[in-house]
Design an enzyme around this catalytic site. Structure first.
Site, PDB file in Angstrom:
ATOM      1  N   LEU A  21       0.821  -1.210   0.000  1.00  0.00           N
ATOM      2  CA  LEU A  21       0.000   0.000   0.000  1.00  0.00           C
ATOM      3  C   LEU A  21       0.856   1.262   0.000  1.00  0.00           C
ATOM      4  CD1 LEU A  21      -2.760  -1.053   2.554  1.00  0.00           C
ATOM      5  CD2 LEU A  21      -3.017  -0.785   0.093  1.00  0.00           C
ATOM      6  N   GLY A  22       2.041   1.196   0.585  1.00  0.00           N
ATOM      7  CA  GLY A  22       2.898   2.376   0.585  1.00  0.00           C
ATOM      8  C   GLY A  22       4.082   2.194   1.494  1.00  0.00           C
ATOM      9  N   GLY A  24       7.283   4.575   3.894  1.00  0.00           N
ATOM     10  CA  GLY A  24       7.711   5.848   4.453  1.00  0.00           C
ATOM     11  C   GLY A  24       9.004   5.673   5.208  1.00  0.00           C
ATOM     12  N   GLY A  25       9.353   6.663   6.007  1.00  0.00           N
ATOM     13  CA  GLY A  25      10.621   6.645   6.698  1.00  0.00           C
ATOM     14  C   GLY A  25      10.751   5.531   7.713  1.00  0.00           C
ATOM     15  N   MET A  26       9.621   5.100   8.311  1.00  0.00           N
ATOM     16  CA  MET A  26       9.683   4.081   9.352  1.00  0.00           C
ATOM     17  C   MET A  26       9.492   2.671   8.813  1.00  0.00           C
ATOM     18  SD  MET A  26      10.194   5.234  12.510  1.00  0.00           S
ATOM     19  CE  MET A  26       9.325   4.192  13.667  1.00  0.00           C
ATOM     20  N   GLU A  98      -6.901  -2.739  11.827  1.00  0.00           N
ATOM     21  CA  GLU A  98      -8.150  -2.735  11.079  1.00  0.00           C
ATOM     22  C   GLU A  98      -7.983  -1.891   9.815  1.00  0.00           C
ATOM     23  OE1 GLU A  98     -12.753  -1.567  12.255  1.00  0.00           O
ATOM     24  OE2 GLU A  98     -11.069  -0.933  13.493  1.00  0.00           O
ATOM     25  N   ASP A 143      -1.502  14.525  18.244  1.00  0.00           N
ATOM     26  CA  ASP A 143      -1.437  14.856  16.820  1.00  0.00           C
ATOM     27  C   ASP A 143      -2.809  14.695  16.164  1.00  0.00           C
ATOM     28  OD1 ASP A 143      -0.130  15.799  14.595  1.00  0.00           O
ATOM     29  OD2 ASP A 143       0.569  13.839  13.934  1.00  0.00           O
ATOM     30  N   LYS A 145      -5.661  15.790  14.004  1.00  0.00           N
ATOM     31  CA  LYS A 145      -5.764  16.696  12.861  1.00  0.00           C
ATOM     32  C   LYS A 145      -6.632  16.031  11.803  1.00  0.00           C
ATOM     33  CE  LYS A 145      -1.404  14.828  11.066  1.00  0.00           C
ATOM     34  NZ  LYS A 145      -0.001  15.129  10.700  1.00  0.00           N
ATOM     35  N   ASP A 160      -3.369   6.852  14.021  1.00  0.00           N
ATOM     36  CA  ASP A 160      -2.007   7.344  14.218  1.00  0.00           C
ATOM     37  C   ASP A 160      -1.697   7.681  15.669  1.00  0.00           C
ATOM     38  OD1 ASP A 160       0.538   8.258  14.071  1.00  0.00           O
ATOM     39  OD2 ASP A 160       0.187   9.640  12.411  1.00  0.00           O
TER      40      ASP A 160
END
Length: 719
Positions: A21-22, A24-26, A98, A143, A145, A160
């Site tokens: 799916l994608g 990133g940095g982690m 989930e 966080d 948002k 998140d």
């Protein structure tokens, strides 16, 4: 979604991976499916980072943090493990969450425009209740948002928890690092001061301002300008209707002490019935439904051949499909015009990179959960607190409620103890101690209530916060069975089943019980998706329509034989109910149709099952067994060090990677106790005994297992 490539795993635990799916940095996020075909998002820490103990600890802490939050307002963690054979043979951690198929709030506002006043109130009330759950677990999200709020057909969900931490955690340790998303973090977080729950309330106000107007409350030409406005400027609320501005403006107060609490906000913003239509009807609802259908389609794709590039076209969603903003737990996929942008949970947004340790130098969750290597097999760790004299010897199992654990005290009242310290916080009015406790529900004003039966048959509603009486209604209540968002289900003094509506505060229906029940032997029950599943002392089980009281299916004999029958607690998960007895059985919840069944090896039959992710745990004679939720296939069995047969009325208590169950209560006082099993290896982790006689009751929540033995209550850590 991209096809699996060289180096990508084909399977993680019980999950077959479908595609990428994608990244990133982690780490990377994969789409996977479990044995029943259900979709899940699996986030894997990058190989080059997995050997760093601080980063690995932080990665696992994200899962522990999210798991600690009770309630349906957050993305549910399904599993979290360390895959053997990872970097430096230390293993590679992964988290299964989930799969939430829906747009994020910012995507929804951008595509469909700002919410109307009723929609903002519905959104605000739901988010405020979720913040209650987060703060009750002793956490601050830090966080909140629009990109971290997913709109589903069941309402908004918060994702998140990568930088969430206990209330005492510091925000900033490295000069010049941006600690939060500009415009949503409060002044104290921008300045690097300590933050508490009020920080999330500030972000909550900024989120509602955006949802109502489509514009941020704080703007600027660059990050520093936005942060200056947060600390020194005034929010831009001109586009808010006056009634909404009255709620949003106090949330954005510079002084944390002047901001309202989530409880106050949930009560004040309680919407009119039907206000949630913003995500149930209209263009936004149609978009959500299309995404959810697409998630099912993706999970049903054929398994990959050995060549990962094969069938890549089948795995890659068409650009014509509505895939914009598919959300996978903590990962947000935005596809549009053939490009993809990713936001991954757990990025080092506060610049610490040190495992986010607290002031005492240890990870915030060290006091709650043991690491895989921290426990010595066969030796029980020290209790987190207790034993404390807390309960009547006839008290039912403890009931964890937010940051409290509730038991029936020796004085005929409910006593609530702080889950962190074991100190008593409140005691209730007089109640019927042996009438049972049920999970709390929210009333018509959106506030959470705890229920008990009184000696004269009233159903008593109490405040969760302080145990004070809110209301009571005559219901001939002898024992409480279960509760959902609309009603409390109970057994009357005449042995009938009854549902009391928590909004009207009147009986909804009262019917003869289709299975054997009485005031002094009420049986056991579970509720979900419009069905009350009741198991009687005759070993029979039936499904009741929660709206009418009609018997929707059954009764069927799935419990123990008639002689010496024990009412076994059913386990409801999704659209399935799982039952112990002569067979460990899975039935459809709606119609009671048999999906699968496995006969017990022991004459006494299976005990009550517990569901955790894709696994069922139940006792069969002298063995604790782990079985697949999909087909009942055996994963492991543990029984070598267990003497005698085990009590079958209540299910094992599952928390983290630990399964707790009681030893034979008929043995002499020196051998009575409970056992903690390591669910990953199917081996005994440690036994625990207090060296005294008496019944054992277990309940699990918040990375703790609460052990009620006789009249004493103890909080134990888990793996």
């Amino acid at each position: 979604m991209k096809p699996l490539g060289t180096g990508d795993p084909l399977r993680l635990g019980p999950y077959r991976l479908i595609g990428v799916l994608g990244s990133g940095g982690m780490g990377k996020v994969y789409l996977g499916r479990d044995g029943s075909g259900g979709p899940a998002a699996l986030k894997v820490l990058r190989s080059e980072l997995a050997h760093d103990p601080n980063l690995a600890q932080r990665f696992v802490r994200e899962a522990l943090t999210a798991r600690a939050v009770r309630g349906t307002g957050v993305a549910r963690v399904l599993d979290a493990r360390t895959e053997p054979g990872g970097p430096h043979a230390g293993g590679q951690p992964w988290i299964a969450t989930e799969f939430l198929a829906g747009p994020t709030l910012d995507d929804a506002v951008a595509r469909f425009g700002p919410f109307d006043a009723a929609g903002v109130r519905a959104l605000g009330a739901a988010l405020a209740r979720t913040l209650q759950d987060v703060h009750a677990a002793g956490l601050v999200h830090r966080d909140l948002k629009p990109p971290n709020i997913v709109l589903t057909s069941a309402g908004p969900r918060v994702i998140d928890f990568g930088i969430a931490r206990p209330e005492h955690g510091l925000t900033l340790t490295t000069t010049g690092q941006v600690p939060v998303t500009p415009g949503y973090g409060p002044p104290e977080q921008v300045l690097g001061w300590r933050v508490g729950p009020a920080a999330d309330v500030f972000a909550f106000g900024a989120v509602l301002a955006y949802a109502a107007t489509g514009q941020r409350a704080f703007t600027g030409d660059h990050v520093a300008a936005v942060q200056y406005e947060v600390v020194h400027g005034e929010p831009r609320l001109e586009g808010l209707p006056p009634d909404l501005r009255a709620f949003v403006a106090p949330c954005l107060a510079k002084d944390p002490a002047e901001r309202p609490t989530p409880v106050q906000l949930a009560t004040a913003l309680a919407p009119q019935p039907g206000a949630e239509r913003v995500w149930t009807t209209g263009p936004l609802a149609e978009d959500i439904a299309a995404r959810e259908r697409e998630a099912v389609r993706l999970a049903a794709l054929p398994e990959r051949e050995s060549d990962p590039s094969r069938d890549a076209a089948a795995a890659r969603p068409s650009r014509r499909r509505l895939l914009t903003g598919l959300v996978a737990g903590g990962a947000v996929l935005a596809v549009g015009g053939g490009t993809a942008a990713w936001l991954l949970a757990g990025e080092d947004t506060d610049g610490k990179g040190d495992g986010d340790r607290g002031d005492d130098g240890r990870a915030p969750w060290d006091a709650k959960a043991l690491s895989a290597s921290a426990y010595e097999q066969g030796s029980a760790p020290d209790p987190l607190w207790g034993p404390v004299e807390a309960a009547d010897e006839n008290s039912p199992a403890p009931l964890p409620v937010r940051d409290l654990v509730v038991v029936a005290g020796p004085d005929g009242r409910l006593h609530a103890y702080d889950v962190r310290t074991g100190r008593r916080r409140w005691k209730s009015p007089a109640v019927k101690a042996d009438a049972g406790l049920v999970a709390p529900v929210r009333d018509r004003n959106g506030a959470e209530a705890l229920f008990a039966a009184t000696g004269d048959g009233q159903l008593l509603a109490m405040n969760v916060k302080d145990g004070k009486r809110r209301w009571a209604v005559s219901a001939r209540a002898a024992a409480l069975l279960a509760a959902d968002s609309t009603a409390v289900y109970l057994v009357t003094s005449d042995g009938e089943l009854s549902a009391v509506d928590t909004s009207s505060r009147k009986p909804r229906w009262t019917v003869p019980a289709p299975v054997r029940m009485s005031a002094d032997r009420p049986g056991r029950a579970a509720v979900g998706s419009g069905r009350l599943v009741v198991c009687g002392t005759d070993g029979r089980v039936a499904g009741i329509d929660t709206r009418t009281g009609d018997t929707a299916w059954g009764p069927v004999r799935r419990g123990a034989p008639e002689k010496g029958a024990v009412a076994l607690a059913p386990a409801v998960h999704g659209g399935t109910v799982y039952l112990g007895g002569r067979e460990l059985t899975a039935l459809t919840l709606a119609g009671g149709k048999r999906k699968w069944g496995h006969r017990a090896d022991a004459e006494t039959g299976w005990g009550a099952p517990a569901v955790a992710g894709n696994v069922l745990y139940a006792v069969d004679g002298a063995f604790l067994k782990a079985r697949s939720r999909t087909d009942g296939g055996e994963k492991w069995a543990l029984g070598q060090s267990i003497s005698g047969e085990l009590p079958r009325g209540a299910a094992p208590a599952v928390q983290g990677h630990t399964v707790w169950f009681a030893k034979d209560a008929e043995k002499d006082a020196g051998t009575q106790g409970v056992v903690a099993a390591d669910a990953r290896a199917g081996q005994e982790a440690w036994p625990y005994s207090q060296g005294t006689g008496g019944d054992w009751h277990l309940a699990a929540a918040g990375n703790r297992v609460f052990v009620l033995h006789g009249s004493t209550l103890t909080a134990m850590p888990v793996i």
